[in-house]
Design a protein around this motif. Sequence first.
Motif, PDB file in Angstrom:
ATOM      1  N   HIS A   1       0.845  -1.199   0.000  1.00  0.00           N
ATOM      2  CA  HIS A   1       0.000   0.000   0.000  1.00  0.00           C
ATOM      3  C   HIS A   1       0.878   1.246   0.000  1.00  0.00           C
ATOM      4  O   HIS A   1       1.919   1.272   0.648  1.00  0.00           O
ATOM      5  N   TYR A   2       0.425   2.273  -0.750  1.00  0.00           N
ATOM      6  CA  TYR A   2       1.191   3.511  -0.829  1.00  0.00           C
ATOM      7  C   TYR A   2       0.242   4.694  -0.736  1.00  0.00           C
ATOM      8  O   TYR A   2      -0.812   4.713  -1.376  1.00  0.00           O
ATOM      9  N   SER A   3       0.605   5.691   0.046  1.00  0.00           N
ATOM     10  CA  SER A   3      -0.168   6.921   0.205  1.00  0.00           C
ATOM     11  C   SER A   3       0.713   8.097  -0.199  1.00  0.00           C
ATOM     12  O   SER A   3       1.907   8.117   0.117  1.00  0.00           O
TER      13      SER A   3
ATOM     14  N   ASN B   1       0.692  12.493  -0.677  1.00  0.00           N
ATOM     15  CA  ASN B   1       0.069  13.805  -0.561  1.00  0.00           C
ATOM     16  C   ASN B   1       0.342  14.586  -1.843  1.00  0.00           C
ATOM     17  O   ASN B   1       1.500  14.848  -2.170  1.00  0.00           O
TER      18      ASN B   1
ATOM     19  N   ARG C   1      -4.902  13.967  -1.538  1.00  0.00           N
ATOM     20  CA  ARG C   1      -4.120  12.759  -1.305  1.00  0.00           C
ATOM     21  C   ARG C   1      -4.593  11.676  -2.263  1.00  0.00           C
ATOM     22  O   ARG C   1      -5.725  11.697  -2.720  1.00  0.00           O
TER      23      ARG C   1
ATOM     24  N   GLU D   1      -4.066   7.229  -2.914  1.00  0.00           N
ATOM     25  CA  GLU D   1      -3.536   5.979  -2.395  1.00  0.00           C
ATOM     26  C   GLU D   1      -3.697   4.901  -3.454  1.00  0.00           C
ATOM     27  O   GLU D   1      -4.609   4.965  -4.276  1.00  0.00           O
TER      28      GLU D   1
ATOM     29  N   ASP E   1      -2.388   0.463  -4.286  1.00  0.00           N
ATOM     30  CA  ASP E   1      -1.643  -0.737  -3.928  1.00  0.00           C
ATOM     31  C   ASP E   1      -0.904  -1.209  -5.167  1.00  0.00           C
ATOM     32  O   ASP E   1      -1.359  -0.976  -6.292  1.00  0.00           O
TER      33      ASP E   1
END
Length: 83
Positions: free
Chosen positions: A2-4, A6, A14, A16, A18
């Motif tokens: 998982h990656y978030s 900004n 934001r 997000e 995967d």
Amino acid sequence: MHYSFNTRGICATRLEFDVEDGVVKNVSFFGGCDGNHKGLAALAEGMTPDEAARRLRGITCGMRKSSCPDQLAVALEEFMKNQ
């Protein structure tokens, strides 16, 4: 994984996603235009991060220097760089 991320310079604040088995999945944007984000997510999902970033990088939105597709590309590039 998982990656978030900004975002910068766009309506969404934001995003997000995967990356599973080498492909982009579960792309979500927070803020901005829901319909466009759902379409962008549907198009990017199933691509490799490299392919999606290559196709989306440099797209602008009106007078802005970036866009939601471009910011997704930036996030994917950052993800790949940190792997």
